[in-house]
Design a protein around this motif. Structure first.
Motif, mmCIF file in Angstrom:
data_model
loop_
_atom_site.group_PDB
_atom_site.id
_atom_site.type_symbol
_atom_site.label_atom_id
_atom_site.label_comp_id
_atom_site.label_asym_id
_atom_site.label_seq_id
_atom_site.Cartn_x
_atom_site.Cartn_y
_atom_site.Cartn_z
ATOM 1 N N GLY A 167 0.757 -1.254 0.188
ATOM 2 C CA GLY A 167 0.075 -0.123 -0.166
ATOM 3 C C GLY A 167 0.720 1.568 0.079
ATOM 4 O O GLY A 167 2.147 1.101 0.109
ATOM 5 N N ILE A 168 0.004 2.470 -0.190
ATOM 6 C CA ILE A 168 0.853 3.566 -0.210
ATOM 7 C C ILE A 168 0.404 4.294 1.014
ATOM 8 O O ILE A 168 -1.006 4.560 1.442
ATOM 9 N N LEU A 169 1.238 4.812 1.908
ATOM 10 C CA LEU A 169 0.816 5.310 3.015
ATOM 11 C C LEU A 169 1.092 6.974 3.006
ATOM 12 O O LEU A 169 2.126 7.296 3.009
ATOM 13 N N LEU A 170 0.087 7.714 3.299
ATOM 14 C CA LEU A 170 0.134 9.068 3.285
ATOM 15 C C LEU A 170 0.738 9.625 4.682
ATOM 16 O O LEU A 170 0.134 9.144 5.709
ATOM 17 N N THR A 171 1.841 10.288 4.497
ATOM 18 C CA THR A 171 2.602 10.919 5.934
ATOM 19 C C THR A 171 2.405 12.288 6.051
ATOM 20 O O THR A 171 2.556 12.811 4.865
ATOM 21 N N MET A 172 2.921 12.858 7.118
ATOM 22 C CA MET A 172 3.184 14.358 7.671
ATOM 23 C C MET A 172 1.855 14.936 6.667
ATOM 24 O O MET A 172 1.992 16.129 6.451
#
Length: 256
Positions: free
Chosen positions: A180-185
């Protein structure tokens, strides 16, 4: 058998090490036997989990070049279910020393194979480059987790990582999938964060994790104390986010 997740993005400062350390800790808190492998010569995951690099005897480097048995590399962390294979600056030599070696892309896979029965999850923190170390991590892994910071140019460079992923799938590791792609900040006060999240979801659809990691002061402070956020400030929003991510990953695997 352990599920091996590598955390990669050739851009620096996207929350890769923060995610490796805190996802590992969260999985361990959920009583999953977890191994954190620091595959970055900077060794930030090693210090972030509370290990003193100066006092280490053996590191990942010694295992990767065949100078040490893997069981001798595994050290304890403050969390009972979480073990670590640490790294230090000498790992930088791996790319150069192994350049002419046969099977250089599979050194990490060979090293970790005997540990498959000991752990439920193995989490690999990659360097911020598409180097031989990152190729090794992707070749050893079952799944690739991509942290994506909610900032300008976030999606730029992602296509390069996806191309590397596709090449590795075609040649070295056909079973590699994108976890998966993890959205951070993520900063909910800014339009830009919302825009990046919307763009990522438009491009990658269900590959984007439901869990979003927010910008959080406590999360930024915890590495300097050598503690995962769950030990540094268990009540913080950063801590809750990584527990949510661990749960989402475990549920996805159960569905599989």
């Amino acid at each position: 058998m352990a599920r091996i997740i590598c955390i990669a993005n050739q851009k620096g400062g996207v929350g890769k090490t923060t995610t490796a350390v805190n996802l590992s800790a969260a999985l361990a808190i959920y009583e999953q036997k977890t191994l954190l492998v620091d595959c970055d010569p900077q060794g930030n995951a090693t210090t972030g989990i509370g290990l003193d690099k100066a006092r280490l005897g053996l590191t990942l480097y010694h295992g990767m070049i065949g100078a040490a048995d893997v069981n001798g590399l595994v050290v304890d962390s403050e969390i009972g279910a979480l073990k670590v294979i640490p790294s230090r600056v000498e790992l930088i030599g791996f790319d150069i020393e192994m350049m002419a070696e046969q099977g250089r892309e599979t050194a990490l896979k060979r090293l970790l194979t005997p540990l498959g029965e000991r752990f439920d999850y193995i989490v690999i923190d990659c360097p911020p480059s598409l180097s031989l170390l990152t190729v090794n991590a992707m070749t050893a892994a079952d799944a690739l987790l991509i942290p994506l910071q909610c900032e300008f140019y976030a999606l730029e460079g992602l296509s390069q990582l996806i191309q590397t992923y596709q090449r590795i799938r075609r040649g070295l590791n056909p079973r590699l999938e994108i976890a998966g792609i993890l959205l951070t900040m993520f900063d909910k006060r800014t339009n830009l964060s919302h825009q990046v999240a919307a763009d990522a979801e438009a491009h990658f659809k269900e590959l984007v994790f439901k869990t979003i990691i927010p910008r959080n002061v406590r999360l930024g402070e915890s590495p300097s104390f050598g503690k995962p956020i769950l030990l540094y400030d268990a009540a913080s929003i950063g801590s809750r986010s990584y527990l949510d991510l661990a749960r989402e990953i475990m549920e996805k695997q159960r569905v599989h």
